[in-house]
Design a protein around this motif. Structure first.
Motif, mmCIF file in Angstrom:
data_model
loop_
_atom_site.group_PDB
_atom_site.id
_atom_site.type_symbol
_atom_site.label_atom_id
_atom_site.label_comp_id
_atom_site.label_asym_id
_atom_site.label_seq_id
_atom_site.Cartn_x
_atom_site.Cartn_y
_atom_site.Cartn_z
ATOM 1 N N PHE A 51 12.788 -51.501 41.644
ATOM 2 C CA PHE A 51 13.894 -52.383 41.276
ATOM 3 C C PHE A 51 13.895 -53.651 42.136
ATOM 4 N N LEU A 52 13.713 -53.496 43.457
ATOM 5 C CA LEU A 52 13.687 -54.664 44.345
ATOM 6 C C LEU A 52 12.520 -55.583 44.013
ATOM 7 N N THR A 53 11.379 -54.996 43.657
ATOM 8 C CA THR A 53 10.214 -55.798 43.274
ATOM 9 C C THR A 53 10.489 -56.588 42.014
ATOM 10 N N ALA A 54 11.064 -55.927 41.014
ATOM 11 C CA ALA A 54 11.388 -56.615 39.766
ATOM 12 C C ALA A 54 12.398 -57.735 40.011
ATOM 13 N N LEU A 55 13.361 -57.492 40.879
ATOM 14 C CA LEU A 55 14.370 -58.502 41.188
ATOM 15 C C LEU A 55 13.746 -59.703 41.895
#
Length: 527
Positions: free
Chosen positions: A93-97
């Protein structure tokens, strides 16, 4: 499909030859296959292959996930569940964000929703690439377990993000409570359906009059049934295959015979070998179609490459920072909960874990599954650019991280306490001794009279007594093993010669003993 059948046959031969070369050069075969696909695609006269995303999602993904679920240790997965869960869900999720904000800032016309879509596509690392690389270098069990466990779950989390972002781009709105409910259903529904379908197939194996061939066919059908059933009700097919595969893997000795297990391993190894090889070769072969699409969008090649390199850098940096963040979180949380290891891992372990972020098949399949049109006559914004950026990410991470990872592992020299288990040879000695002792105890307690009446049982008991002695050394020396393997080869040659010269000898009987020799050879090679 039919008109390119000869090409697919040639690809199969090429895959075998390229993987042989990769093993010889000590290079991870996904790297070599992608590069070979690129080179083949620019040869004049080679037809352009259109990769249908449904082909990858339906044909390739379920069996590859299922095989990985059967191979992983449930004990290791549970032991490192917290860090595996954080990498598979939180880090994805943090990577996608991160990708969403960077793409929105650097790429003209890229909204946050499009950036989040791109982030969901490129966020999951590829397990096959990391696994292929780890074959050539020895790493502690905890590292390989974390990578394998993460790879089982991160595909599901990234595809969930991808679906939500796709809806947001297509509709122009994002309703958070609808998304939250959909997320819960995708997770709970996927896991539940996987377990239910797994239990149904378990009962089929156990109570139907199957033989090893039928059992193997059922195991091949199982992951497809799990995936399709989950997708039909709009839950996660990936989580269904993973959860069902873990259940059946953990219970395999309750419903599969030894013959089914022995033959099934060989079939599944060959199937996974072919599917993985085809996927990575197809990635390289798809370049002409991707670049043609980029031209129609009017984006210069150097600009698109630059965007791809920026996104790749964000992925690498975010994963490395996340690895260190996971360590800090663990060091804090050990004061409140029980963690798998209370010792500080230092800087080398997290950096190594952060560097194992090669992308692969799931990212390409997700990018290809973006619809061409949002609605009738309205093209999906920047679809071709997203495809090209995804391709650049896959290629650069495979070449940069894939080629340097073996040298990095050797150079950083992980701390000795990363080896969570004792000496493997000593453990094998202990297992063989304890197995012999437990066998003797069972015979003495349950078959004392038969032990006296049957010479073969007494002969087996004598061998177990020898193995169970503390002063005995059951480990076969290398020189002895080499001679014994030559003896087995001589036995095989004698049987083949006897079959050729003796017209009255039943070949089925010859094959039976050849099979026994094969089993004995495998046993000795892994002694």
């Amino acid at each position: 499909m039919v008109e390119h059948f000869h090409l697919y046959l040639a690809m199969m031969v090429a895959i075998v030859l390229l993987i042989m070369l990769a093993n010889k050069l000590k290079i991870a075969y996904p790297v070599l296959l992608v590069v070979a696909g690129l080179l083949i695609s620019i040869i004049p006269g080679v037809p352009v292959l259109h990769i249908d995303p449904e082909m990858i999602f339906i044909i390739f993904l379920p069996p590859l996930l299922y095989e990985a679920a059967w191979a992983i240790s449930w004990k290791e997965l549970w032991r490192w569940r917290r860090i595996i869960g954080s990498f598979a869900f939180v880090v994805v999720f943090l990577t996608a964000l991160s990708v969403a904000f960077v793409a929105n800032y650097f790429i003209p016309g890229f909204s946050l929703a499009l950036g989040f879509l791109l982030g969901g596509i490129v966020s999951p690392p590829d397990a096959v690439s990391a696994g292929a690389i780890l074959r050539f270098v020895k790493v502690p069990k905890r590292v390989s377990s974390i990578l394998e466990g993460e790879s089982l779950l991160n595909d599901a989390s990234s595809l969930i993000i991808f679906r939500f972002a796709l809806v947001a781009v297509a509709t122009g709105q994002f309703i958070w409570y609808d998304a939250a409910l959909s997320f819960v259903w995708m997770v709970i529904g996927g896991v539940g359906i996987g377990i239910v379908v797994g239990l149904i197939f378990m009962k089929a194996h156990k109570y139907l009059p199957t033989d090893p061939s039928m059992d193997i066919i059922l195991t091949i059908v199982t992951p497809y049934a799990m995936y399709i059933a989950a997708e039909e009700v709009h839950s996660s097919g990936v989580l269904a295959v993973v959860s069902g595969g873990l259940l059946l893997s953990n219970k395999r000795h309750l419903f599969l015979s030894s013959a089914s297990r022995l033959r099934g391993v060989n079939v599944w190894e060959s199937l996974a070998f072919v599917l993985n090889g085809l996927v990575f070769l197809l990635i390289g072969l798809d370049l002409p179609e991707i670049t043609d699409g980029l031209k129609t969008e009017g984006v210069a090649m150097n600009e698109a490459i630059g965007y791809g390199l920026i996104v790749t850098a964000v992925l690498i940096v975010t994963r490395i920072l996340s690895a260190f963040g996971a360590v800090v979180t663990t060091l804090i949380m050990r004061n409140f909960i029980t963690v798998a290891d209370t010792r500080s891992p230092g800087l080398r372990g997290p950096f190594l874990l952060g560097w194992t972020g090669m992308r692969g098949v799931v990212s390409l399949a997700a990018a290809l599954s973006i619809p061409v049109y949002i609605s009738e006559g309205v093209p999906f914004p920047h679809r071709n650019l997203i495809l090209f950026i995804t391709f650049v990410v896959i290629l650069v991470t495979l070449l940069l991280q894939g080629l340097t990872l073996p040298y990095l592992i050797k150079a950083i020299k992980l701390p000795s306490y990363y080896d969570d288990y004792g000496d493997e040879e000593a453990a094998e000695v202990l297992i063989r001794r304890e197995l012999a002792r437990s066998s003797l105890e069972y015979l003495s307690a349950n078959h004392q009279q038969e032990l006296k009446e049957h010479p073969m049982l007494e002969h087996m008991a004598t061998k177990w007594r020898e193995k169970s002695r503390d002063d005995s050394d059951p480990v076969m020396p290398v020189a002895t093993r080499s001679i014994y393997l030559k003896v087995l080869d001589a036995q095989r040659k004698w049987l083949l010669e006897r079959n050729k010269t003796d017209g009255h000898m039943d070949e089925d009987l010859i094959r039976k003993y050849l099979h026994h020799i094969d089993i004995e050879e495998e046993k000795i090679r892994h002694y």
